[in-house]
Motif scaffolding. Structure first.
Motif, PDB file in Angstrom:
ATOM      1  N   ASP A  35      20.640  -2.463  92.532  1.00 22.26           N
ATOM      2  CA  ASP A  35      20.339  -2.998  93.859  1.00 22.26           C
ATOM      3  C   ASP A  35      21.615  -3.234  94.657  1.00 22.26           C
ATOM      4  O   ASP A  35      21.669  -2.967  95.868  1.00 22.26           O
ATOM      5  N   ALA A  36      22.659  -3.741  93.987  1.00 21.08           N
ATOM      6  CA  ALA A  36      23.920  -4.007  94.676  1.00 21.08           C
ATOM      7  C   ALA A  36      24.571  -2.718  95.148  1.00 21.08           C
ATOM      8  O   ALA A  36      25.159  -2.652  96.241  1.00 21.08           O
ATOM      9  N   LEU A  37      24.478  -1.662  94.355  1.00 19.65           N
ATOM     10  CA  LEU A  37      25.020  -0.370  94.765  1.00 19.65           C
ATOM     11  C   LEU A  37      24.243   0.195  95.956  1.00 19.65           C
ATOM     12  O   LEU A  37      24.840   0.757  96.889  1.00 19.65           O
ATOM     13  N   THR A  38      22.938   0.034  95.949  1.00 19.53           N
ATOM     14  CA  THR A  38      22.115   0.501  97.067  1.00 19.53           C
ATOM     15  C   THR A  38      22.507  -0.219  98.354  1.00 19.53           C
ATOM     16  O   THR A  38      22.620   0.407  99.422  1.00 19.53           O
ATOM     17  N   ALA A  39      22.731  -1.536  98.248  1.00 18.21           N
ATOM     18  CA  ALA A  39      23.137  -2.308  99.420  1.00 18.21           C
ATOM     19  C   ALA A  39      24.511  -1.862  99.918  1.00 18.21           C
ATOM     20  O   ALA A  39      24.742  -1.742 101.129  1.00 18.21           O
ATOM     21  N   ARG A  79      19.406   6.294  85.604  1.00 22.66           N
ATOM     22  CA  ARG A  79      19.305   6.126  87.053  1.00 22.66           C
ATOM     23  C   ARG A  79      20.478   5.326  87.596  1.00 22.66           C
ATOM     24  O   ARG A  79      21.006   5.628  88.684  1.00 22.66           O
ATOM     25  N   LEU A  80      20.912   4.299  86.850  1.00 28.13           N
ATOM     26  CA  LEU A  80      22.066   3.514  87.282  1.00 28.13           C
ATOM     27  C   LEU A  80      23.327   4.375  87.312  1.00 28.13           C
ATOM     28  O   LEU A  80      24.087   4.350  88.297  1.00 28.13           O
ATOM     29  N   LEU A  81      23.566   5.124  86.244  1.00 34.64           N
ATOM     30  CA  LEU A  81      24.762   5.961  86.198  1.00 34.64           C
ATOM     31  C   LEU A  81      24.742   6.992  87.320  1.00 34.64           C
ATOM     32  O   LEU A  81      25.768   7.259  87.966  1.00 34.64           O
ATOM     33  N   ARG A  82      23.574   7.553  87.577  1.00 39.05           N
ATOM     34  CA  ARG A  82      23.478   8.527  88.674  1.00 39.05           C
ATOM     35  C   ARG A  82      23.739   7.852  90.018  1.00 39.05           C
ATOM     36  O   ARG A  82      24.364   8.456  90.911  1.00 39.05           O
ATOM     37  N   ALA A  83      23.276   6.627  90.183  1.00 40.01           N
ATOM     38  CA  ALA A  83      23.519   5.916  91.439  1.00 40.01           C
ATOM     39  C   ALA A  83      25.007   5.735  91.692  1.00 40.01           C
ATOM     40  O   ALA A  83      25.470   5.832  92.832  1.00 40.01           O
ATOM     41  N   VAL A  84      25.780   5.475  90.629  1.00 46.52           N
ATOM     42  CA  VAL A  84      27.235   5.354  90.778  1.00 46.52           C
ATOM     43  C   VAL A  84      27.832   6.694  91.179  1.00 46.52           C
ATOM     44  O   VAL A  84      28.654   6.786  92.102  1.00 46.52           O
ATOM     45  N   VAL A  85      27.413   7.744  90.496  1.00 48.14           N
ATOM     46  CA  VAL A  85      27.956   9.086  90.782  1.00 48.14           C
ATOM     47  C   VAL A  85      27.580   9.538  92.186  1.00 48.14           C
ATOM     48  O   VAL A  85      28.397  10.122  92.913  1.00 48.14           O
ATOM     49  N   GLU A  86      26.344   9.275  92.604  1.00 46.95           N
ATOM     50  CA  GLU A  86      25.846   9.762  93.895  1.00 46.95           C
ATOM     51  C   GLU A  86      26.258   8.899  95.076  1.00 46.95           C
ATOM     52  O   GLU A  86      26.153   9.345  96.223  1.00 46.95           O
ATOM     53  N   LEU A  87      26.697   7.670  94.837  1.00 43.50           N
ATOM     54  CA  LEU A  87      27.044   6.780  95.935  1.00 43.50           C
ATOM     55  C   LEU A  87      28.015   7.483  96.885  1.00 43.50           C
ATOM     56  O   LEU A  87      29.022   8.040  96.433  1.00 43.50           O
ATOM     57  N   PRO A  88      27.762   7.488  98.182  1.00 42.38           N
ATOM     58  CA  PRO A  88      28.627   8.221  99.103  1.00 42.38           C
ATOM     59  C   PRO A  88      29.951   7.520  99.382  1.00 42.38           C
ATOM     60  O   PRO A  88      30.678   7.934 100.283  1.00 42.38           O
ATOM     61  N   LYS A  89      30.249   6.502  98.612  1.00 42.52           N
ATOM     62  CA  LYS A  89      31.501   5.762  98.730  1.00 42.52           C
ATOM     63  C   LYS A  89      32.150   5.677  97.355  1.00 42.52           C
ATOM     64  O   LYS A  89      31.449   5.592  96.346  1.00 42.52           O
ATOM     65  N   PRO A  90      33.463   5.732  97.286  1.00 40.92           N
ATOM     66  CA  PRO A  90      34.118   5.695  95.975  1.00 40.92           C
ATOM     67  C   PRO A  90      33.834   4.394  95.234  1.00 40.92           C
ATOM     68  O   PRO A  90      33.757   3.317  95.839  1.00 40.92           O
TER      69      PRO A  90
END
Length: 246
Positions: A35-39, A79-90
């Protein structure tokens, strides 16, 4: 809250704060971090994410008290690991403590990882009757193959210098000294430049996620449910050698 958030000068800080279980990847921590990564992804003021930890352990891996809950746990981690990889910010990880098992997957998903002299690393899964299945999604495309074979199979501990040599982390150095120039460089880059550069860097890793996520999540669930893994995890929690140890 098991994941504390902060924000300063374009950097969103996410701190793993679950000391009672050494920041283990419990269902709650995984959900809060996702959730924090999504925000952070949706926040136009965020230029990069800094992932840190409280206590002497960055992440101890899976929460063994929740083991045996089927494939949803492994899929949630994927899903969490993918969210880190896919995040459009480093995403930058700063480590000054122990990292074990699933925690290494979290490091592998980050774009930049810095670890100090107080850090230590180990793939402990084989010693528990498990395998580093889901965490291989971001790790195997980035690790030196010979080193991966050694540490996957032996469970040996290694330090930050070795972690940098094999590609697990970016820099072996005290985070307090290293992070300043790194974060300043990220602040100077444009949002579009960062997002598109990261897209180039992560394309191959995401192809592995597309191909292997379900298979590795199923494999992980099967292993966690096995008699051998139950013995390994019970022995670990009881601080004794498992039945097969000599």
């Amino acid at each position: 809250m098991l994941v504390r958030r902060s924000s300063a000068d374009g950097i969103t800080g996410l701190t793993l704060d679950s000391p009672h279980n050494r920041n283990a990847l419990s269902a709650r921590l995984v959900a809060e971090l996702h959730d924090a990564l999504t925000a952070a992804a949706a926040d136009p003021a965020t230029r990069a994410v800094l992932l840190t930890h409280t206590g002497g352990t960055f992440c101890s891996g899976a929460d063994l008290t929740e083991a045996g809950t089927g494939a949803e746990g492994p899929l949630g981690l994927a899903r969490l690991l993918r969210a880190v990889v896919e995040l459009p910010k480093p995403v930058v990880a700063a480590v000054n403590g122990h990292v074990r098992a699933g925690g290494l997957g979290l490091l592998g998903a980050c774009d930049i990882a810095v670890a100090g002299a107080g850090a230590s690393f180990a793939f402990t899964e084989a010693r528990l009757g498990l395998a580093p299945a889901v965490i291989s999604l971001p790790l195997l495309p980035r690790l030196d193959p010979r080193a991966a074979a050694r540490y996957y199979l032996t469970g040996e501990r290694f330090d930050a210098t070795e972690a940098a040599r094999i590609g697990l982390i970016t820099v072996a150095g005290e985070p307090e000294a290293v992070l300043g120039p790194l974060l300043d460089g990220l602040r100077r880059a444009s949002p579009q430049g960062l997002a598109e550069s990261k897209r180039l860097l992560t394309a191959g890793v995401l192809r592995v996620f597309d191909r292997d996520t379900q298979d590795l999540a199923d494999r992980s669930a099967r292993l966690f449910a096995s008699e051998e893994a139950r013995e390994g995890m019970t022995a670990f929690l009881e601080r004794r050698d498992p039945a097969w140890a000599r």
